[in-house]
Design a protein around this motif. Structure first.
Motif, PDB file in Angstrom:
ATOM      1  N   ASN A 265       0.851  -1.193   0.000  1.00  0.00           N
ATOM      2  CA  ASN A 265       0.000   0.000   0.000  1.00  0.00           C
ATOM      3  C   ASN A 265       0.883   1.237   0.000  1.00  0.00           C
ATOM      4  O   ASN A 265       2.057   1.181   0.391  1.00  0.00           O
ATOM      5  CB  ASN A 265      -0.913   0.017   1.236  1.00  0.00           C
ATOM      6  N   GLN A 266       0.312   2.360  -0.417  1.00  0.00           N
ATOM      7  CA  GLN A 266       1.066   3.606  -0.422  1.00  0.00           C
ATOM      8  C   GLN A 266       1.379   4.025   1.025  1.00  0.00           C
ATOM      9  O   GLN A 266       0.476   4.127   1.850  1.00  0.00           O
ATOM     10  CB  GLN A 266       0.276   4.709  -1.115  1.00  0.00           C
ATOM     11  N   PRO A 267       2.653   4.244   1.349  1.00  0.00           N
ATOM     12  CA  PRO A 267       3.024   4.645   2.715  1.00  0.00           C
ATOM     13  C   PRO A 267       2.910   6.151   2.905  1.00  0.00           C
ATOM     14  O   PRO A 267       2.952   6.918   1.943  1.00  0.00           O
ATOM     15  CB  PRO A 267       4.490   4.202   2.804  1.00  0.00           C
ATOM     16  N   ASP A 268       2.775   6.554   4.161  1.00  0.00           N
ATOM     17  CA  ASP A 268       2.845   7.989   4.452  1.00  0.00           C
ATOM     18  C   ASP A 268       4.310   8.365   4.696  1.00  0.00           C
ATOM     19  O   ASP A 268       5.200   7.503   4.726  1.00  0.00           O
ATOM     20  CB  ASP A 268       1.949   8.356   5.639  1.00  0.00           C
ATOM     21  N   ASP A 269       4.560   9.654   4.856  1.00  0.00           N
ATOM     22  CA  ASP A 269       5.941  10.136   4.983  1.00  0.00           C
ATOM     23  C   ASP A 269       6.636   9.563   6.221  1.00  0.00           C
ATOM     24  O   ASP A 269       7.839   9.264   6.197  1.00  0.00           O
ATOM     25  CB  ASP A 269       5.970  11.654   5.027  1.00  0.00           C
ATOM     26  N   GLU A 270       5.897   9.405   7.310  1.00  0.00           N
ATOM     27  CA  GLU A 270       6.502   8.887   8.537  1.00  0.00           C
ATOM     28  C   GLU A 270       6.944   7.427   8.359  1.00  0.00           C
ATOM     29  O   GLU A 270       7.974   7.013   8.898  1.00  0.00           O
ATOM     30  CB  GLU A 270       5.521   8.999   9.703  1.00  0.00           C
ATOM     31  N   GLN A 271       6.177   6.659   7.606  1.00  0.00           N
ATOM     32  CA  GLN A 271       6.564   5.270   7.350  1.00  0.00           C
ATOM     33  C   GLN A 271       7.794   5.207   6.450  1.00  0.00           C
ATOM     34  O   GLN A 271       8.668   4.352   6.639  1.00  0.00           O
ATOM     35  CB  GLN A 271       5.386   4.518   6.728  1.00  0.00           C
ATOM     36  N   VAL A 272       7.868   6.122   5.496  1.00  0.00           N
ATOM     37  CA  VAL A 272       9.048   6.188   4.638  1.00  0.00           C
ATOM     38  C   VAL A 272      10.284   6.555   5.450  1.00  0.00           C
ATOM     39  O   VAL A 272      11.380   6.024   5.219  1.00  0.00           O
ATOM     40  CB  VAL A 272       8.820   7.205   3.492  1.00  0.00           C
ATOM     41  N   GLU A 273      10.140   7.441   6.420  1.00  0.00           N
ATOM     42  CA  GLU A 273      11.265   7.810   7.288  1.00  0.00           C
ATOM     43  C   GLU A 273      11.825   6.581   7.996  1.00  0.00           C
ATOM     44  O   GLU A 273      13.053   6.431   8.131  1.00  0.00           O
ATOM     45  CB  GLU A 273      10.812   8.832   8.330  1.00  0.00           C
ATOM     46  N   VAL A 274      10.958   5.687   8.440  1.00  0.00           N
ATOM     47  CA  VAL A 274      11.397   4.463   9.115  1.00  0.00           C
ATOM     48  C   VAL A 274      12.188   3.585   8.147  1.00  0.00           C
ATOM     49  O   VAL A 274      13.272   3.078   8.482  1.00  0.00           O
ATOM     50  CB  VAL A 274      10.180   3.685   9.663  1.00  0.00           C
ATOM     51  N   ALA A 275      11.671   3.420   6.928  1.00  0.00           N
ATOM     52  CA  ALA A 275      12.352   2.594   5.939  1.00  0.00           C
ATOM     53  C   ALA A 275      13.720   3.174   5.573  1.00  0.00           C
ATOM     54  O   ALA A 275      14.696   2.443   5.403  1.00  0.00           O
ATOM     55  CB  ALA A 275      11.487   2.454   4.687  1.00  0.00           C
ATOM     56  N   ILE A 276      13.799   4.491   5.474  1.00  0.00           N
ATOM     57  CA  ILE A 276      15.070   5.140   5.146  1.00  0.00           C
ATOM     58  C   ILE A 276      16.107   4.877   6.234  1.00  0.00           C
ATOM     59  O   ILE A 276      17.266   4.552   5.941  1.00  0.00           O
ATOM     60  CB  ILE A 276      14.863   6.657   4.952  1.00  0.00           C
ATOM     61  N   GLN A 277      15.697   4.994   7.499  1.00  0.00           N
ATOM     62  CA  GLN A 277      16.649   4.761   8.586  1.00  0.00           C
ATOM     63  C   GLN A 277      17.145   3.312   8.585  1.00  0.00           C
ATOM     64  O   GLN A 277      18.315   3.048   8.876  1.00  0.00           O
ATOM     65  CB  GLN A 277      16.017   5.122   9.921  1.00  0.00           C
ATOM     66  N   ALA A 278      16.252   2.367   8.251  1.00  0.00           N
ATOM     67  CA  ALA A 278      16.661   0.965   8.192  1.00  0.00           C
ATOM     68  C   ALA A 278      17.689   0.755   7.086  1.00  0.00           C
ATOM     69  O   ALA A 278      18.702   0.069   7.279  1.00  0.00           O
ATOM     70  CB  ALA A 278      15.444   0.066   7.969  1.00  0.00           C
ATOM     71  N   LEU A 279      17.448   1.358   5.922  1.00  0.00           N
ATOM     72  CA  LEU A 279      18.377   1.162   4.812  1.00  0.00           C
ATOM     73  C   LEU A 279      19.701   1.887   5.040  1.00  0.00           C
ATOM     74  O   LEU A 279      20.774   1.364   4.717  1.00  0.00           O
ATOM     75  CB  LEU A 279      17.741   1.620   3.497  1.00  0.00           C
ATOM     76  N   GLU A 280      19.617   3.083   5.623  1.00  0.00           N
ATOM     77  CA  GLU A 280      20.857   3.821   5.911  1.00  0.00           C
ATOM     78  C   GLU A 280      21.769   3.022   6.834  1.00  0.00           C
ATOM     79  O   GLU A 280      22.996   3.108   6.747  1.00  0.00           O
ATOM     80  CB  GLU A 280      20.525   5.168   6.553  1.00  0.00           C
ATOM     81  N   ALA A 281      21.176   2.221   7.728  1.00  0.00           N
ATOM     82  CA  ALA A 281      21.965   1.460   8.689  1.00  0.00           C
ATOM     83  C   ALA A 281      22.709   0.296   8.053  1.00  0.00           C
ATOM     84  O   ALA A 281      23.681  -0.199   8.624  1.00  0.00           O
ATOM     85  CB  ALA A 281      21.048   0.932   9.806  1.00  0.00           C
ATOM     86  N   VAL A 282      22.257  -0.153   6.876  1.00  0.00           N
ATOM     87  CA  VAL A 282      22.897  -1.314   6.239  1.00  0.00           C
ATOM     88  C   VAL A 282      23.570  -0.956   4.911  1.00  0.00           C
ATOM     89  O   VAL A 282      24.214  -1.803   4.296  1.00  0.00           O
ATOM     90  CB  VAL A 282      21.893  -2.449   5.985  1.00  0.00           C
ATOM     91  N   LYS A 283      23.390   0.291   4.474  1.00  0.00           N
ATOM     92  CA  LYS A 283      23.917   0.711   3.174  1.00  0.00           C
ATOM     93  C   LYS A 283      25.432   0.603   3.159  1.00  0.00           C
ATOM     94  O   LYS A 283      26.115   1.139   4.023  1.00  0.00           O
ATOM     95  CB  LYS A 283      23.480   2.152   2.892  1.00  0.00           C
ATOM     96  N   PRO A 284      25.990  -0.085   2.148  1.00  0.00           N
ATOM     97  CA  PRO A 284      27.443  -0.207   2.066  1.00  0.00           C
ATOM     98  C   PRO A 284      28.111   1.146   1.880  1.00  0.00           C
ATOM     99  O   PRO A 284      27.537   2.039   1.245  1.00  0.00           O
ATOM    100  CB  PRO A 284      27.662  -1.105   0.844  1.00  0.00           C
ATOM    101  N   ALA A 285      29.281   1.305   2.461  1.00  0.00           N
ATOM    102  CA  ALA A 285      30.021   2.564   2.285  1.00  0.00           C
ATOM    103  C   ALA A 285      30.451   2.683   0.828  1.00  0.00           C
ATOM    104  O   ALA A 285      30.796   1.696   0.191  1.00  0.00           O
ATOM    105  CB  ALA A 285      31.245   2.579   3.194  1.00  0.00           C
ATOM    106  N   PRO A 286      30.426   3.903   0.270  1.00  0.00           N
ATOM    107  CA  PRO A 286      30.834   4.092  -1.126  1.00  0.00           C
ATOM    108  C   PRO A 286      32.297   3.724  -1.326  1.00  0.00           C
ATOM    109  O   PRO A 286      33.145   3.953  -0.457  1.00  0.00           O
ATOM    110  CB  PRO A 286      30.588   5.591  -1.376  1.00  0.00           C
ATOM    111  N   VAL A 287      32.569   3.113  -2.469  1.00  0.00           N
ATOM    112  CA  VAL A 287      33.937   2.712  -2.802  1.00  0.00           C
ATOM    113  C   VAL A 287      34.605   3.841  -3.554  1.00  0.00           C
ATOM    114  O   VAL A 287      34.102   4.320  -4.586  1.00  0.00           O
ATOM    115  CB  VAL A 287      33.931   1.432  -3.654  1.00  0.00           C
ATOM    116  N   ASN A 288      35.774   4.291  -3.073  1.00  0.00           N
ATOM    117  CA  ASN A 288      36.487   5.381  -3.729  1.00  0.00           C
ATOM    118  C   ASN A 288      37.310   4.849  -4.893  1.00  0.00           C
ATOM    119  O   ASN A 288      37.836   3.769  -4.855  1.00  0.00           O
ATOM    120  CB  ASN A 288      37.424   6.072  -2.724  1.00  0.00           C
TER     121      ASN A 288
END
Length: 288
Positions: A265-288
């Motif tokens: 279902n379409q999420p609201d902004d607050e639900q998207v904020e939760v998903a962003i924090q989850a992904l930021e916590a596992v996102k691989p560091a950029p390779v230089n």
């Protein structure tokens, strides 16, 4: 351009679990409004036993590990979201997996296989009998998905499911993970577990069609024994489709995307904020 490391996820109670190459994180919106994020280092058994990375085997391993991580995240999210009880122990997780597998076998193997006998008088060809049984299995699966989608609590989980997909799309597009950027994306994703389950159903119909029509107990046993093979084949299909730009492949996965219109279902902004924090916590560091 180097492909981004794959990130997958799952909706949980008032939150989202994301799994990256090295970490798994579960972000949950607590009743107070605070977002709590639990991050753990994760390693696959395939790192210790490389043979399990081989095609077919890796699908069964990935499914088992996803079930374990998913149950742990669900247990954690239930506790933080204000549900009663404590987090599940390893033993309770194992028992829950066994119960869930047993229930799936009853719903999607035993019931359609046993029910197929009622059409035996009008259809005698073994292949057509097996295809009819597969049709019953598909109907039960679709009815189950639709039925749970009508539950109010599940509808909210499906909003977080949509937030998970939107966030992964933004990550894969190389965009900054902001609510505005994430909300522009689709709630449908080709590597979704819903699409995987639909492929499992289709692969099982095709595979079981060639097994003949022995006694009931042999039909049930053959289908249970072949479940890991079905899961392995389905995993390879969804893995290939998720990274393919081939027009035929994209058309072939459309039914899985359509089915996600029920499970997301379409999420609201607050639900998207939760998903962003989850992904930021596992996102691989950029390779230089």
């Amino acid at each position: 351009m180097t492909a981004k490391p794959t990130v997958g996820g799952q909706a949980v109670i008032e939150g989202v679990m994301m799994r990256g190459p090295e970490y798994v994180a579960t972000a949950v919106r607590e009743p107070s409004g605070k977002i709590s994020v639990k991050t753990e280092k994760v390693s696959s058994i395939t790192q210790r036993y490389p043979i399990l990375k081989k095609p077919m085997l890796r699908g069964v391993v990935a499914l088992g590990e996803s079930l374990i991580l998913g149950l742990k995240s669900l247990s954690y999210s239930a506790k933080l979201a204000g549900e009663e009880g404590e987090e599940l122990t390893d033993r309770e997780i194992l028992m829950t997996m066994v119960f869930s597998l047993g229930l799936a076998i009853v719903l999607f193997v035993i019931i359609p296989t046993a029910a197929a006998k009622y059409i035996h008088s009008s259809i005698t060809d073994p292949m057509w009998l097996n295809l009819a049984e597969g049709g019953l299995r598909m109907l039960i699966f679709l009815a189950y998905i639709y039925g749970i989608s009508r539950l109010k609590d599940i509808q909210r989980v499906f909003q977080y499911h949509g937030a998970e997909h939107k966030t992964i799309h933004a990550y894969e597009a190389g965009e900054e993970l902001t609510v505005e950027n994430v909300q522009k994306h689709s709630t449908l994703h080709p590597r979704c577990g819903t699409a995987f389950l639909l492929i499992v159903m289709i692969v099982s119909i095709i595979m079981f069609a060639f097994l003949g029509w022995p006694d009931l107990w042999l039909r049930i046993l053959s289908r249970v024994i072949l479940l890991p093979v079905v899961a392995g084949v389905s995993y390879e299909i969804i893995k290939f489709a998720g990274h393919s730009s081939n027009t035929f492949i994209r058309l072939a996965i459309l039914p899985g995307l359509w089915l996600q219109k029920i499970t997301t279902n379409q999420p609201d902004d607050e639900q998207v904020e939760v998903a962003i924090q989850a992904l930021e916590a596992v996102k691989p560091a950029p390779v230089n």
